[in-house]
Design a protein around this motif. Structure first.
Motif, PDB file in Angstrom:
ATOM      1  N   VAL A  29       0.846  -1.186   0.000  1.00  0.00           N
ATOM      2  CA  VAL A  29       0.000   0.000   0.000  1.00  0.00           C
ATOM      3  C   VAL A  29       0.882   1.235   0.000  1.00  0.00           C
ATOM      4  N   SER A  30       0.284   2.349  -0.327  1.00  0.00           N
ATOM      5  CA  SER A  30       0.995   3.620  -0.308  1.00  0.00           C
ATOM      6  C   SER A  30       0.946   4.181   1.115  1.00  0.00           C
ATOM      7  N   ALA A  89      -1.709   6.985   2.795  1.00  0.00           N
ATOM      8  CA  ALA A  89      -2.557   6.557   3.908  1.00  0.00           C
ATOM      9  C   ALA A  89      -2.362   7.443   5.126  1.00  0.00           C
ATOM     10  N   THR A 121     -15.736  -5.452   4.563  1.00  0.00           N
ATOM     11  CA  THR A 121     -16.276  -5.274   3.208  1.00  0.00           C
ATOM     12  C   THR A 121     -17.694  -5.823   3.131  1.00  0.00           C
ATOM     13  N   GLY A 176     -10.976  -0.059  -0.183  1.00  0.00           N
ATOM     14  CA  GLY A 176      -9.803   0.763   0.124  1.00  0.00           C
ATOM     15  C   GLY A 176      -9.763   1.193   1.574  1.00  0.00           C
ATOM     16  N   ALA A 177     -10.927   1.652   2.087  1.00  0.00           N
ATOM     17  CA  ALA A 177     -10.987   2.064   3.487  1.00  0.00           C
ATOM     18  C   ALA A 177     -10.784   0.870   4.419  1.00  0.00           C
ATOM     19  N   ILE A 226      -8.907  -1.825   3.878  1.00  0.00           N
ATOM     20  CA  ILE A 226      -7.494  -2.205   3.910  1.00  0.00           C
ATOM     21  C   ILE A 226      -6.697  -1.240   4.779  1.00  0.00           C
ATOM     22  N   THR A 227      -6.867   0.058   4.546  1.00  0.00           N
ATOM     23  CA  THR A 227      -6.093   1.029   5.321  1.00  0.00           C
ATOM     24  C   THR A 227      -6.478   1.002   6.795  1.00  0.00           C
TER      25      THR A 227
END
Length: 817
Positions: free
Chosen positions: A537-538, A542, A776, A783-784, A786-787
């Protein structure tokens, strides 16, 4: 003049010729090898062995070659940079000088190879067979792997590793190295010259551009792997001399034996018992250099595990050990300690031969009851004299102590003895002798014999009691005292009841402890897994998107979990545990979770913590088992209630298993029930579970019948789970999303259950996947999810780990875990 004449006559009887200048020239010895077919001088002798060290070398070189072939195609740019790492001389006078030097070293290589061939023809012709096979094998491997690389990875990668088909010195280097390794020239005439000339040729080829660093690594590894493969497949001529050659070598030293019988064979060493008309009964020890790898690895591990003051400076080779054995036996005889008499130390080719007259006496374990006390006292006197000349025996066992007819005692084996030893090494000898003699006359009598021989102070006695540790006892003695109370009995006889309690400054014997290995492995695994997960991930994006206030709340929630776990543990323990120290113990479990599954490490550390708090092992195990059981009893209804409140049970029936899955689960349950009802399984379950249930059930009944303890346990479990739920909710809100509390509790508890069942350290992978899937499914964007999960795991798993390591070390130093 008379002395000179007598000396010359003796020299002639021993087979020597004395010149005018006084030098003594031995008569030519009998050849070490024969000349008939099938003997060591044959091109294919019948007697061949495979060295363990050659197998290890083959595995190492093959593994390195596999790494080179696997890693090279991954980064072509890096491979090009390595290939151009060394500058190449293109033209001018330097190139001419290098070309002339290259011709000279090539001639030197040819000359060295010729010398090795001549030496092989004279004494060990199998080396020619192995060398030819290794050379052909190396060339075939180089061609085959090169073609495979060009087809699979591309022509450029193949050319960078193998070099061009024409103008490259790679094939020549492969052939020479394979030939040298296959012929096994170590220690032979011309071996040093061959290595130096090959190194010179390699340097010239690198400077002239005929080789690059990658092509040199490829060529050397292929050649070495081919040579070792042939040596392992074909075998080598054993360096240990056969019996007829051994007899000839002994006869040259005026030790004529009429009988020679193998007595004992171990890795790298064989012992014979022999009888001669002039020397009587002797013991002959032959060091076999072909089997030297196994003892070497054992000694290296002992050096790594124990401190230098404990092991001293042991000989790392069997040859050095045999030389030291002869030296220490001679020192023992000089100190008046009965020991084997060294008659000769001889060379038989590359092997070393020690001839001793064994010490004759009665083993201390075979002494009668009347003789046992005298034998024990004499053994301590002999050990005191041995220590007086600076020698430590290093392997005091009942088999090695002999009681002599004159009432004295001696040692029959000095194979692990060392000269010029430390005080700690000599103390370990005393500790071992105490353990040995305690088996014969009892701990009190053994300690009394020690005090009658050595001048001991209370401090030295306490230090000696601290040395009674299984890790430093000789292996036979360590196996003997395993699962026996003998060490405790000897300690109690030295310093009274209480064992090691109260001893200050007990010496540290181990250099590398299991918990040190655990710390190193845990830190390495943690760094690797953290880097692997976060690289997907970035991180910068994040962090910029996160709300730092909610992230701080997630950290607070993580801290509450350790408080809740400590309160829950206090509820199930009969003794009083300080809350602060118990919280630190739960925090230390976060570090252990880096290398163990979540339930295993946490439970094991809590049991250890309770043991150090004064509880017995059985009681500590039962208390922790009750804590885990009550946690499950409280968590399952909580999960069902929150699931009902969240509407999952009523509105998401599709999440239930299908009929096929239910049928499979039912069939599986039926099969497991049948297996459980089988008599062998019932007996096994009863043997394993009945003791645990008997210890746990009273504790469980006591807890459930005590409202205060039950309320404390309920509060602790709720704070524990509430802290995790708070951390997950804050992590979601940090990225501008949220869920209802009941749904959030269901998602967390389900993911936590899956993570506890996963065999990975800390549930890594399983918890993250379950949390992302649950969030999920509950409507949170991917995306939310995972972060938020990464933030949650950082707050509850990764961030506490360094703090847990600090708590782990602190509790260790204070002897609390």
């Amino acid at each position: 003049m008379t002395l000179c004449t007598a000396w010359r006559n003796g020299a002639r009887r021993r087979g020597t010729v004395t010149g005018v200048s006084g030098f003594s020239l031995r008569r030519p010895r009998r050849p070490i090898t024969g000349a008939t077919d099938g003997s060591p001088r044959s091109f294919w002798p019948a007697a061949r062995i495979r060295r363990p060290l050659d197998i290890g070398r083959l595995v190492l070189t093959s593994g390195l070659l596999a790494v080179v072939l696997t890693v090279a195609p991954i980064d072509l740019g890096q491979l090009r940079a390595i290939a151009s790492l060394l500058p190449t001389v293109r033209s001018g006078l330097p190139r001419i000088v290098l070309a002339i030097a290259n011709v000279a070293v090539s001639v030197a290589v040819f000359g060295a190879l010729t010398a090795l061939v001549v030496d092989a023809v004279r004494s060990r012709r199998l080396a020619l067979t192995s060398a030819a096979m290794a050379c052909v094998t190396g060339l075939v491997m180089a061609f085959g792997l090169g073609l495979l690389l060009r087809v699979v990875a591309g022509d450029e990668i193949g050319r960078l590793l193998t070099g061009p088909w024409s103008g490259s010195a790679g094939l020549a280097i492969t052939a020479v190295i394979a030939l040298l390794v296959g012929s096994d020239p170590h220690g032979r005439r011309g071996w040093v010259a061959a290595r130096v000339s090959v190194a010179g040729a390699v340097a010239c080829d690198l400077a002239l551009g005929s080789l690059t660093v990658p092509s040199l690594a490829y060529a050397a590894l292929v050649g070495a792997a081919a040579g070792f493969a042939v040596r392992v497949a074909v075998g080598v001529v054993p360096a240990r001399p056969p019996e007829e050659v051994l007899r000839a070598v002994l006869a040259d030293a005026d030790l004529v034996l009429t009988a020679l019988t193998p007595l004992e064979q171990a890795a790298g060493r064989i012992r014979y018992t022999g009888v001669g008309p002039d020397v009587g009964e002797v013991r002959v020890t032959v060091v076999d250099p072909d089997r030297g790898g196994v003892p070497f690895v054992r000694r290296i591990w002992r050096l790594l595990r124990l401190r230098t003051a404990v092991v001293g400076r042991p000989a790392l080779t069997l040859r050095g050990q045999l030389e030291r054995q002869a030296l220490t036996a001679g020192l023992a005889k000089a100190a008046g300690v009965p020991a084997p008499e060294v008659l000769a130390l001889l060379a038989a080719g590359p092997a070393l031969v020690l001839v001793e007259r064994p010490l004759v006496g009665v083993r201390i374990s075979a002494c009668s009851a009347d003789e046992a006390g005298r034998a024990v006292a004499a053994a301590f006197v002999a050990l005191r004299r041995l220590h007086g000349v600076g020698v430590a025996h290093g392997a005091v066992t009942a088999e090695g102590i002999r009681l002599l007819p004159d009432g004295g005692a001696g040692f029959a084996d000095f194979s692990l003895a060392q000269p010029a030893t430390t005080e700690l090494q000599r103390g370990l000898d005393v500790a071992a002798l105490l353990v040995v003699t305690a088996a014969e006359v009892g701990a009190d009598a053994a300690v009394a014999a020690l005090r009658a021989t050595y001048a001991l102070t209370p401090a030295t006695e306490a230090r000696l009691a601290a040395l009674l540790q299984p890790v430093v006892l000789p292996p036979p003695l360590r196996r003997e005292v395993r699962r026996t109370p003998r060490l405790g009995e000897v300690r109690e006889a030295i310093i009274g009841p209480g064992g090691l309690r109260g001893i200050v400054g007990a010496p540290r014997l181990e250099r590398l402890r299991p918990r040190t290995v655990l710390s190193i492995v845990g830190g390495t695994v943690a760094v690797y897994l953290l880097a692997t997960q976060l690289s997907r991930v970035s991180i910068g994006a994040a962090i910029r998107a996160a709300n730092p206030g909610w992230l701080a709340v997630a950290v607070v929630g993580s801290a509450l979990t350790y408080l809740g776990s400590a309160v829950a543990l206090q509820a199930f323990v009969s003794t009083r545990l300080p809350l602060g120290r118990t919280v630190f113990a739960q925090l230390a479990a976060s570090f252990v979770a880096l290398v163990t599954p979540p339930a295993v490490g946490h439970v094991g550390l809590n049991i250890r913590y309770l043991q150090k708090s004064g509880l017995s092992t059985a009681t500590a195990t039962a208390d922790v088992a009750v804590k885990e059981l009550v946690t499950v009893i409280i968590t399952v209804p909580l999960l069902l209630i929150c699931g009902w409140l969240s509407g999952v049970s009523g509105s998401r029936l599709a999440l239930l298993p299908s009929g096929t899955v239910l049928a499979i689960l039912g069939a599986t349950a039926a099969v497991m029930a049948v297996i459980a009802l089988a008599p062998p399984t019932r007996r096994l379950l009863r043997r394993r579970l009945e003791p645990l249930i008997r210890r746990t059930l009273p504790q469980l009944i006591t807890t459930l019948s005590d409202p205060k303890r039950l309320a404390t346990a309920l509060v602790g479990v709720l704070v524990l789970n509430g802290g995790y739920v708070l951390a997950l909710d804050a992590s979601l809100r940090a990225f501008s999303t949220s869920l209802g509390l009941p749904t959030l509790v269901v998602v967390y508890l389900a993911a936590s259950t899956l993570g506890s069942a996963a065999p990975t350290p800390g549930g890594l992978g399983a918890i993250e996947a379950a949390l992302v899937a649950g969030l999920t499914a509950a409507g949170v964007p991917v995306g939310a999810s995972i972060t938020a999960v990464l933030a949650f795991r950082a707050a509850t798993f990764w961030l506490p780990a360094p703090l847990g390591w600090g708590a782990f070390v602190m509790l260790q130093r204070r002897s609390r875990i």
